[in-house]
Design an enzyme around this catalytic site. Structure first.
Site, PDB file in Angstrom:
ATOM      1  N   ASN A   7      -1.961  11.887  -3.167  1.00 47.89           N
ATOM      2  CA  ASN A   7      -1.336  10.740  -2.514  1.00 47.89           C
ATOM      3  C   ASN A   7      -2.108  10.421  -1.235  1.00 47.89           C
ATOM      4  OD1 ASN A   7       0.286   9.296  -0.668  1.00 47.89           O
ATOM      5  ND2 ASN A   7       2.087   9.705  -1.925  1.00 47.89           N
ATOM      6  N   ASP A   9      -1.504   7.809   0.913  1.00 51.29           N
ATOM      7  CA  ASP A   9      -0.782   6.948   1.867  1.00 51.29           C
ATOM      8  C   ASP A   9      -1.140   7.240   3.320  1.00 51.29           C
ATOM      9  OD1 ASP A   9       0.625   5.938  -0.274  1.00 51.29           O
ATOM     10  OD2 ASP A   9       2.435   7.105   0.132  1.00 51.29           O
ATOM     11  N   HIS A  10      -1.330   8.546   3.615  1.00 49.72           N
ATOM     12  CA  HIS A  10      -1.515   8.917   5.031  1.00 49.72           C
ATOM     13  C   HIS A  10      -2.817   8.384   5.605  1.00 49.72           C
ATOM     14  CE1 HIS A  10       2.134  11.123   5.210  1.00 49.72           C
ATOM     15  NE2 HIS A  10       1.816  11.750   4.100  1.00 49.72           N
ATOM     16  N   ARG A  18      -4.034   1.419  14.259  1.00 52.40           N
ATOM     17  CA  ARG A  18      -4.785   0.388  14.991  1.00 52.40           C
ATOM     18  C   ARG A  18      -4.741  -0.972  14.288  1.00 52.40           C
ATOM     19  NH1 ARG A  18      -8.249   2.448  19.127  1.00 52.40           N
ATOM     20  NH2 ARG A  18      -6.891   4.009  20.046  1.00 52.40           N
ATOM     21  N   HIS A  43       2.126   4.758  -2.419  1.00 53.13           N
ATOM     22  CA  HIS A  43       3.508   4.293  -2.349  1.00 53.13           C
ATOM     23  C   HIS A  43       3.492   2.935  -1.650  1.00 53.13           C
ATOM     24  CE1 HIS A  43       7.915   5.381  -1.016  1.00 53.13           C
ATOM     25  NE2 HIS A  43       7.828   4.179  -1.543  1.00 53.13           N
ATOM     26  N   ARG A  45       5.564   0.581  -0.080  1.00 56.15           N
ATOM     27  CA  ARG A  45       6.929   0.515   0.433  1.00 56.15           C
ATOM     28  C   ARG A  45       7.318  -0.935   0.713  1.00 56.15           C
ATOM     29  NH1 ARG A  45       8.836   5.640   2.734  1.00 56.15           N
ATOM     30  NH2 ARG A  45      10.454   4.305   3.601  1.00 56.15           N
ATOM     31  N   ARG A  49       4.629  -0.062   5.452  1.00 54.84           N
ATOM     32  CA  ARG A  49       4.245   0.652   6.670  1.00 54.84           C
ATOM     33  C   ARG A  49       2.861   1.317   6.558  1.00 54.84           C
ATOM     34  NH1 ARG A  49       8.297   5.838   6.741  1.00 54.84           N
ATOM     35  NH2 ARG A  49       9.871   4.204   6.785  1.00 54.84           N
ATOM     36  N   HIS A  50       2.402   1.556   5.344  1.00 51.99           N
ATOM     37  CA  HIS A  50       1.035   2.119   5.227  1.00 51.99           C
ATOM     38  C   HIS A  50       0.228   1.344   4.176  1.00 51.99           C
ATOM     39  CE1 HIS A  50       3.324   4.387   2.287  1.00 51.99           C
ATOM     40  NE2 HIS A  50       3.789   5.266   3.164  1.00 51.99           N
ATOM     41  N   GLU A  70       4.009   4.587  -6.537  1.00 50.47           N
ATOM     42  CA  GLU A  70       5.389   4.937  -6.181  1.00 50.47           C
ATOM     43  C   GLU A  70       6.047   3.706  -5.586  1.00 50.47           C
ATOM     44  OE1 GLU A  70       5.447   8.078  -3.372  1.00 50.47           O
ATOM     45  OE2 GLU A  70       4.551   9.519  -4.731  1.00 50.47           O
ATOM     46  N   THR A 101       9.814  10.179   1.849  1.00 54.39           N
ATOM     47  CA  THR A 101      10.888  10.153   0.849  1.00 54.39           C
ATOM     48  C   THR A 101      11.785  11.371   1.061  1.00 54.39           C
ATOM     49  OG1 THR A 101       9.215   9.229  -0.608  1.00 54.39           O
ATOM     50  CG2 THR A 101      11.310   9.829  -1.610  1.00 54.39           C
ATOM     51  N   GLU A 151       9.610  13.532 -12.237  1.00 52.62           N
ATOM     52  CA  GLU A 151       8.936  14.303 -11.186  1.00 52.62           C
ATOM     53  C   GLU A 151      10.018  15.029 -10.417  1.00 52.62           C
ATOM     54  OE1 GLU A 151       6.108  12.269  -8.583  1.00 52.62           O
ATOM     55  OE2 GLU A 151       6.411  13.820  -7.047  1.00 52.62           O
ATOM     56  N   HIS A 190       6.192  16.970  -3.643  1.00 50.88           N
ATOM     57  CA  HIS A 190       6.766  16.800  -2.307  1.00 50.88           C
ATOM     58  C   HIS A 190       6.772  18.117  -1.549  1.00 50.88           C
ATOM     59  CE1 HIS A 190       8.819  14.958   1.014  1.00 50.88           C
ATOM     60  NE2 HIS A 190       8.661  13.800   0.417  1.00 50.88           N
ATOM     61  N   GLY A 212       0.317  15.075  -1.150  1.00 50.22           N
ATOM     62  CA  GLY A 212      -0.277  14.168  -0.176  1.00 50.22           C
ATOM     63  C   GLY A 212      -0.573  14.812   1.153  1.00 50.22           C
ATOM     64  N   HIS A 213       0.472  15.059   1.925  1.00 49.13           N
ATOM     65  CA  HIS A 213       0.310  15.396   3.335  1.00 49.13           C
ATOM     66  C   HIS A 213      -0.580  16.610   3.580  1.00 49.13           C
ATOM     67  CE1 HIS A 213       1.591  16.698   7.388  1.00 49.13           C
ATOM     68  NE2 HIS A 213       1.558  15.405   7.606  1.00 49.13           N
TER      69      HIS A 213
HETATM   70  N1  PXP Z   1       5.944  12.755  -4.784  1.00 51.31           N
HETATM   71  C1  PXP Z   1       6.688  11.739  -4.302  1.00 51.31           C
HETATM   72  C2  PXP Z   1       7.592  11.023  -5.246  1.00 51.31           C
HETATM   73  C3  PXP Z   1       6.593  11.338  -2.957  1.00 51.31           C
HETATM   74  O1  PXP Z   1       7.344  10.322  -2.514  1.00 51.31           O
HETATM   75  C4  PXP Z   1       5.695  12.007  -2.119  1.00 51.31           C
HETATM   76  C5  PXP Z   1       5.543  11.581  -0.692  1.00 51.31           C
HETATM   77  O2  PXP Z   1       5.001  10.313  -0.640  1.00 51.31           O
HETATM   78  C6  PXP Z   1       4.922  13.046  -2.658  1.00 51.31           C
HETATM   79  C7  PXP Z   1       5.081  13.421  -3.989  1.00 51.31           C
HETATM   80  C8  PXP Z   1       3.925  13.796  -1.847  1.00 51.31           C
HETATM   81  O3  PXP Z   1       4.606  14.522  -0.866  1.00 51.31           O
HETATM   82  P1  PXP Z   1       3.777  15.282   0.255  1.00 51.31           P
HETATM   83  O4  PXP Z   1       3.098  14.229   1.079  1.00 51.31           O
HETATM   84  O5  PXP Z   1       4.818  16.045   1.009  1.00 51.31           O
HETATM   85  O6  PXP Z   1       2.782  16.165  -0.445  1.00 51.31           O
END
Ligand code: PXP
Length: 237
Positions: A7, A9-10, A18, A43, A45, A49-50, A70, A101, A151, A190, A212-213
């Site tokens: 993921n 998004d970050h 910026r 994702h 949204r 936001r991202h 997502e 989420t 999931e 997640h 993701g994170h």
């Molecule tokens: N799966 C879903 C459905 C999510 O919403 C997210 C966060 O965007 C993730 C996985 C990934 O989570 P994390 O960023 O904590 O790894």
């Protein structure tokens, strides 16, 4: 061996700090693929936001592995999904005030509306996944609504102390068995990171992990390609 969905998004979150062009999530997707990502996840949204609409379109036309979009169950975003046709859509609950989420989708409370919502996506050949808690009632509801994939939310597993991991893994295993028994694909995600991913990757029938994170955070220091490669090696048990 589960596939790895990364993921990104970050990366867009950092760009939005910026409101400029850098860092570009398309570049992140390229690096993630070079590191071995099997799927790229974004994702879109409602509050943008991202990731924004332009990112979604650019990623759809450049990413060479399946794109997982997502989204919340809202018509505006579904229309975009129907236009860009990602390989897969994951429905998540969305709250304006959340940092990420929070819980899984309450499929049990909205079986009929979810069925109606996902039908046009499925008719276009898009696989539809429900992000739900590891709860058999939710799994049954997702099957009744016609989802292709569940999931399972690994946030509760990730948030408890390691001495409670076995308990949470057992919940995930039980729910996972129900997912597969109902003919759906089993995914999870997640809060997974380099320290806790192993037991989830080893669950029977686990098809995909969505992370993701932790990967983006590690990538800040060692480069995203290498961060993805390390995670890929950890789930190659
Ligand atoms: N799966 C879903 C459905 C999510 O919403 C997210 C966060 O965007 C993730 C996985 C990934 O989570 P994390 O960023 O904590 O790894």
């Amino acid at each position: 061996m589960p596939l790895l969905g990364v993921n990104i998004d970050h990366v867009a979150t950092l760009r939005q700090a910026r409101r400029g062009a850098d860092p570009d999530p398309v570049w992140a997707a390229v690096e993630a693929q070079l590191g071995g990502a099997d799927i790229i996840t974004i994702h879109l949204r409602e509050d943008r936001r991202h990731i924004n609409d332009d990112d979604a379109r650019r990623l759809r036309s450049t990413v060479q592995v399946p794109l997982n979009l997502e989204m919340a169950a809202v018509t505006e975003i579904r229309n975009i999904a129907l236009q860009i046709k990602p390989a897969m859509v994951t429905l998540v609950p969305e709250k304006r005030t959340e940092v990420t989420t929070e819980g899984g989708l309450d499929a049990a409370q909205q079986v009929h509306s979810l069925r109606a919502f996902i039908t046009p996506l499925r008719k276009k050949g898009i696989l539809v996944s429900a992000f739900i808690d590891a709860d058999v009632t939710q799994v049954h509801a997702a099957a009744d609504a016609g989802f292709d994939i569940c999931e399972l939310h690994t946030g509760p597993y990730s948030n408890v102390a390691p001495n409670r991991h076995t308990e949470e893994i057992d919940r995930l295993r039980l729910a996972g068995e129900e997912v597969v028994n109902h003919g759906m694909q089993l995914n999870a995600g997640h809060g997974l990171n380099y320290a806790n991913v192993g037991p989830v990757a080893e669950l029977p029938h686990m098809a995909e992990l969505h992370i993701g994170h932790s990967v983006i955070s590690r990538g800040v220091f060692i480069g995203l390609r290498e961060a993805v490669r390390l995670m890929r090696n950890l789930i190659n048990y």
